[in-house]
Design a protein around this motif. Structure first.
Motif, mmCIF file in Angstrom:
data_model
loop_
_atom_site.group_PDB
_atom_site.id
_atom_site.type_symbol
_atom_site.label_atom_id
_atom_site.label_comp_id
_atom_site.label_asym_id
_atom_site.label_seq_id
_atom_site.Cartn_x
_atom_site.Cartn_y
_atom_site.Cartn_z
ATOM 1 N N GLN A 95 0.821 -1.215 0.000
ATOM 2 C CA GLN A 95 0.000 0.000 0.000
ATOM 3 C C GLN A 95 0.853 1.264 0.000
ATOM 4 O O GLN A 95 0.472 2.267 -0.603
ATOM 5 N N THR A 96 1.979 1.208 0.700
ATOM 6 C CA THR A 96 2.840 2.388 0.788
ATOM 7 C C THR A 96 4.307 1.986 0.649
ATOM 8 O O THR A 96 4.709 0.883 1.019
ATOM 9 N N PHE A 97 5.073 2.915 0.114
ATOM 10 C CA PHE A 97 6.533 2.779 0.085
ATOM 11 C C PHE A 97 7.138 4.151 0.316
ATOM 12 O O PHE A 97 6.714 5.141 -0.291
ATOM 13 N N LEU A 128 2.434 4.916 -10.249
ATOM 14 C CA LEU A 128 2.122 5.901 -9.212
ATOM 15 C C LEU A 128 3.140 7.036 -9.230
ATOM 16 O O LEU A 128 4.343 6.802 -9.368
ATOM 17 N N VAL A 129 2.653 8.249 -9.073
ATOM 18 C CA VAL A 129 3.545 9.412 -9.011
ATOM 19 C C VAL A 129 3.891 9.667 -7.545
ATOM 20 O O VAL A 129 2.996 9.799 -6.709
ATOM 21 N N PRO A 130 5.172 9.727 -7.223
ATOM 22 C CA PRO A 130 5.542 9.911 -5.816
ATOM 23 C C PRO A 130 5.347 11.344 -5.345
ATOM 24 O O PRO A 130 5.387 12.287 -6.133
ATOM 25 N N TYR A 143 5.419 6.845 -2.017
ATOM 26 C CA TYR A 143 4.424 6.270 -2.918
ATOM 27 C C TYR A 143 3.291 5.717 -2.060
ATOM 28 O O TYR A 143 3.547 5.043 -1.058
ATOM 29 N N SER A 144 2.047 5.970 -2.472
ATOM 30 C CA SER A 144 0.919 5.435 -1.712
ATOM 31 C C SER A 144 -0.265 5.159 -2.631
ATOM 32 O O SER A 144 -0.602 5.987 -3.487
ATOM 33 N N ALA A 145 -0.869 3.984 -2.433
ATOM 34 C CA ALA A 145 -2.118 3.644 -3.115
ATOM 35 C C ALA A 145 -3.212 3.397 -2.088
ATOM 36 O O ALA A 145 -4.320 3.003 -2.441
#
Length: 200
Positions: A95-97, A128-130, A143-145
């Motif tokens: 989900q997150t980095f 994903l755009v950081p 990065y997060s979704a």
């Protein structure tokens, strides 16, 4: 005359080499905060000297309390091009980095981070755009979704780091190789001129 020219270029070369990142702390966290205990997989390298090879890799494992599979991302800063590369080593879902460079030590007093530019973005399969945040001597790439998940791509993302002096002039971190070439060329020209004078 020859010695004066040589000393001048040697001085310029040494000054240009000083404007560089020389040490920093590196850290990555991959997480699924909505699952298990929501604790991240962490790799960390403290007070790492910047040079050839990755500054953060498999040797820098810190903890993985929730036992996540995958999520390994190495960090490599190239001092010649001023480019930071994040390289994913698998294609697991998260989900997150987050990636940090902090406590950055510059060789030249008064130098700070001025800007960070995203060059390529192939770290996630979804593209994903950081979100990028920075201070004078640190940067954070996120990065997060969440609440959804993303998949690492097995690819990489690259970021150009620009610095400035305290007077506010933005500059890329200079290339010691270029300065060395200028110095070598000047040395050869001066030597050639001296030979001509001797032959006359």
């Amino acid at each position: 005359m020859f010695m004066k020219v040589f000393v001048l270029f040697l001085t310029l070369f040494s000054l240009s080499c000083q404007a560089a990142l020389i040490r920093a702390d590196f850290r990555t966290e991959s997480n699924l905060p909505d699952y298990r205990n929501g604790l991240p997989l962490i790799y960390q390298s403290l007070d790492k000297q910047i040079g050839a090879g990755a500054e953060l890799d498999s040797d820098d494992f810190l903890q993985n309390p929730d036992g996540w599979s995958g999520g390994r991302v190495w960090m490599d800063f190239d001092p010649i091009s001023s480019i930071l590369t994040l390289s994913s080593r698998d294609d697991w879902d998260f989900q997150t980095f987050d990636a940090w460079m902090s406590n950055i030590v510059f060789a030249q007093a008064g130098e700070t981070i001025a800007n960070i530019v995203l060059l390529t973005n192939n770290l996630t399969q979804e593209g994903l755009v950081p979100v990028i945040n920075m201070t004078d001597n640190s940067l954070h790439i996120a990065y997060s979704a969440s609440p959804d998940v993303f998949l690492f791509s097995g690819g990489s993302a690259t970021f150009k780091i620009e610095t400035k002096q305290s007077q506010g002039v933005t500059q890329d971190i200079p290339e010691p190789t270029s300065a060395m070439l200028v110095l070598a060329g000047s040395f050869l020209l001066a030597t050639r001129r001296r030979k001509r004078i001797i032959l006359q």
